[in-house]
Write an enzyme that holds these catalytic residues in place. Structure first.
Site, PDB file in Angstrom:
ATOM      1  N   GLU A  77      28.515  44.162  35.829  1.00 25.29           N
ATOM      2  CA  GLU A  77      28.821  44.109  37.238  1.00 25.29           C
ATOM      3  C   GLU A  77      29.821  45.066  38.028  1.00 25.29           C
ATOM      4  OE1 GLU A  77      30.143  40.099  38.371  1.00 25.29           O
ATOM      5  OE2 GLU A  77      28.954  39.095  37.280  1.00 25.29           O
ATOM      6  N   ASN A  92      37.785  48.600  40.243  1.00 24.90           N
ATOM      7  CA  ASN A  92      37.193  49.791  40.186  1.00 24.90           C
ATOM      8  C   ASN A  92      35.675  49.643  40.167  1.00 24.90           C
ATOM      9  OD1 ASN A  92      39.482  50.904  40.002  1.00 24.90           O
ATOM     10  ND2 ASN A  92      39.290  51.900  37.738  1.00 24.90           N
ATOM     11  N   ILE A  93      34.871  50.592  40.924  1.00 27.53           N
ATOM     12  CA  ILE A  93      33.749  50.437  41.160  1.00 27.53           C
ATOM     13  C   ILE A  93      32.773  50.463  39.701  1.00 27.53           C
ATOM     14  CG2 ILE A  93      33.235  53.029  40.914  1.00 27.53           C
ATOM     15  CD1 ILE A  93      31.093  52.666  43.068  1.00 27.53           C
ATOM     16  N   LYS A  94      33.449  50.888  38.531  1.00 24.18           N
ATOM     17  CA  LYS A  94      32.810  50.609  37.285  1.00 24.18           C
ATOM     18  C   LYS A  94      32.479  49.252  36.854  1.00 24.18           C
ATOM     19  CE  LYS A  94      37.075  51.948  34.707  1.00 24.18           C
ATOM     20  NZ  LYS A  94      37.519  52.666  33.798  1.00 24.18           N
ATOM     21  N   GLY A  95      33.377  48.492  37.235  1.00 25.32           N
ATOM     22  CA  GLY A  95      33.356  46.967  36.863  1.00 25.32           C
ATOM     23  C   GLY A  95      33.510  46.517  35.570  1.00 25.32           C
TER      24      GLY A  95
END
Length: 256
Positions: free
Chosen positions: A142, A135-138
């Site tokens: 990161e 997921n973009i939230k990482g």
């Protein structure tokens, strides 16, 4: 202790555990016994710790864990020493890249987007690990792989069967398959991984098979070959480490 370059240096071997004072050998151990909480149960916990080399063993915490079970924390000294020169670990053998560097390497070497299919196989419904990487939230400050411009990420979520995973990987022309396994009862994570790797080897020619990567807190990183996968990532792995490995291995494969 640090070296002149600032890198941390290992102390001279052998070493002993540290509790109250340097070299006192004190350790803390937790476990559950299938016995109701009582003085006898606490004595049994101390006896077990003694047999494991902790002497004397002090039961510092005991709590019932439902009918017929007790959780213990035991504290005491051990006589064992650790020789760091004989420790075997899997060291990272590739450079860590920033998202910008990873994107540039993919674009210049592969000249196309890399397709990554991920999920949790079997009955495992714990998606925290796979989401932290994809997921973009990482994770740990990161961004996840969805943030990388040159990566196409397909997150299948939880409880994906092995045939479903293989079918989707083929449909997406996946370059890499990422599997997270948290459930470990009766070695389910090992059984599922072996089933998954065998299925991919049956479905693909050896030179066309996507990279197989598994991760989870109970995996031994040195077991990759035995489990039939290309890489195992343990607890604390960040998206950047996974992305850097993908770039390294895929560009290496193309060069060969």
């Amino acid at each position: 202790m640090t070296s002149e370059t600032g890198a941390e240096r290992l102390p001279e071997s052998p070493i002993r555990p540290y509790g109250d004072t340097t070299g006192d050998g004190m350790v803390q151990l937790s476990f559950t016994l299938p016995i109701p909480h009582s003085k006898v149960a606490e004595g049994a916990a101390a006896q077990l710790a003694n047999k494991m080399g902790m002497d004397p063993a002090l039961v510092v915490h005991a709590r019932p864990m439902g009918p017929g079970f007790t959780f213990f924390v035991v504290y005491g000294p051990v006589s064992h020493l650790v020789d760091t020169s004989k420790v075997e670990v899997v060291e990272r053998d590739y450079p860590l890249l920033t998202p910008k560097e990873a994107n540039a390497a993919i674009k210049s070497s592969l000249r196309r987007r890399v397709v990554v299919v991920g999920g949790c196989i079997g009955t495992d419904a714990h998606t925290v690990g796979i989401d932290a990487i994809l997921n973009i939230k990482g994770f740990a400050g990161e961004k996840g792989l969805e943030y990388y411009r040159e990566l196409k990420v397909v997150n299948l979520g939880a409880q994906v069967s092995v045939p479903q995973l293989v079918e989707r990987a083929r449909a997406e022309h996946a370059d890499a398959v990422l599997v997270s396994q948290v459930v470990t009862q009766r070695d389910a994570h090992l059984l599922n991984t072996r089933e998954m790797s065998a299925a991919f080897r049956e479905s693909y020619p050896s030179d066309k098979r996507p990279l197989l990567i598994v991760g989870g807190p109970r995996f031994d990183e040195s077991m990759a070959e035995a489990l039939g996968v290309d890489r195992i990532f343990g607890r604390g792995t960040t998206p950047g480490e996974v992305a850097s490995f993908l770039v390294h291995r895929l560009t290496e494969r193309k060069a060969s």
